[in-house]
Design a protein around this motif. Structure first.
Motif, mmCIF file in Angstrom:
data_model
loop_
_atom_site.group_PDB
_atom_site.id
_atom_site.type_symbol
_atom_site.label_atom_id
_atom_site.label_comp_id
_atom_site.label_asym_id
_atom_site.label_seq_id
_atom_site.Cartn_x
_atom_site.Cartn_y
_atom_site.Cartn_z
ATOM 1 N N GLY A 1 35.023 117.388 82.257
ATOM 2 C CA GLY A 1 34.855 118.812 82.518
ATOM 3 C C GLY A 1 34.958 119.677 81.270
ATOM 4 N N GLY B 1 32.858 119.840 78.833
ATOM 5 C CA GLY B 1 31.556 120.388 78.442
ATOM 6 C C GLY B 1 30.755 119.472 77.526
ATOM 7 N N LYS B 2 31.212 118.253 77.397
ATOM 8 C CA LYS B 2 30.569 117.279 76.518
ATOM 9 C C LYS B 2 29.090 117.054 76.868
ATOM 10 N N SER B 3 28.811 116.747 78.123
ATOM 11 C CA SER B 3 27.422 116.452 78.511
ATOM 12 C C SER B 3 26.507 117.645 78.271
ATOM 13 N N THR B 4 27.042 118.849 78.493
ATOM 14 C CA THR B 4 26.254 120.079 78.311
ATOM 15 C C THR B 4 25.703 120.160 76.887
#
Ligand SMILES: Nc1ncnc2c1ncn2[C@@H]1O[C@H](COP(=O)(O)OP(=O)(O)O)[C@@H](O)[C@H]1O
Ligand SMILES: Cc1cn([C@H]2C[C@H](O)[C@@H](COP(=O)(O)OP(=O)(O)O)O2)c(=O)[nH]c1=O
Length: 206
Positions: A16, A18-21
């Motif tokens: 959660g 924000g890594k993938s973002t």
């Protein structure tokens, strides 16, 4: 001209954060600069690794089994994807790598660090990331973002103590290896974070 292996960049942080973002954004920046880039993830990144991912994210198991499966997936990933790509001069981005095992199995679950160091020595004695982005946010921010979006896997269902210990271990490692870690304050807005990431990427690929 001497041949240089490609650079190895990893993305880390509690669920959660924000890594993938931001992985897609950084990948696009690098490709726009003409870099041959392979983007992958752990656990997973190979057909066998993706099968191990399904097991490790959803089946209850002994802590050491969990750690061993993470490293089994990693062994395959290094052999089949990461090492060959770097050797031909491509760059590799991995959504998580060994820092995640230290943070989650070590920090979060309390597995002895010496055991993780032994596995690391076994699986990739000569390979470390050149750059590791650590997306860091207070736990409450990460939880609020996760709850708003998706069905939670085995790790994402863990309690606050687990994630605080995981985050602390990530931060401890960032302090231990300051030359490769960049800690990103991920409680800021997405455009602010992008600006910082772009500056780092430009300095790296200059
Ligand atoms: N800086 C940010 N501000 C607000 N929301 C964010 C930010 N970064 C990510 N999010 C949102 O939080 C959620 C989780 O982000 P994600 O990138 O999937 O996290 P991770 O891959 O670290 O688990 C997504 O809905 C995403 O849009
Ligand atoms: C690579 C790795 C991941 N993990 C955990 C962290 C994450 O909770 C989970 C999967 O990571 P991730 O792909 O980031 O999850 P998502 O697709 O939901 O964003 O695996 C470990 O516990 N140890 C490890 O070595």
């Amino acid at each position: 001209m001497t041949f240089q292996r490609g650079k190895f960049i990893t993305f880390e942080g509690i669920d959660g954060a924000g890594k993938s973002t931001h992985i897609q954004f950084v990948s696009d920046c690098l490709r726009a600069r003409g870099i041959d880039l392979v983007s992958s993830r752990e656990p997973g990144g190979t057909p066998l690794g993706e099968k191990l991912r399904e097991l490790v994210l959803h089946e209850p198991m002994h802590l050491e089994t969990e750690a061993l499966l993470m490293f089994a997936s990693r062994r395959e990933h290094v052999a089949q994807v990461i090492a060959p790509a770097l050797a031909r001069g491509a760059w590799v981005i991995s959504d998580r790598f060994t820092d995640a095992s230290f943070a989650y199995q070590g920090g979060g679950r309390g597995l002895d660090r010496a055991k993780l160091e032994a596995l690391e020595q076994w699986v990739h004695p000569d390979l470390q990331p050149d750059l590791t982005f650590l997306f860091d946010v207070p736990l409450e921010v990460a939880r609020a973002r996760l709850d708003a979006t998706r069905d939670l896997d085995k790790f994402e269902q863990e309690q606050a103590d687990f994630f605080n210990a995981t985050r602390n271990e990530y931060l401890r490692r960032a302090a231990q290896f300051p030359q490769r870690f960049r800690v990103i304050d991920s409680s800021r807005s997405i455009p602010e974070i992008r600006e910082q990431l772009q500056a780092i990427v430009e300095s790296l690929s200059a």
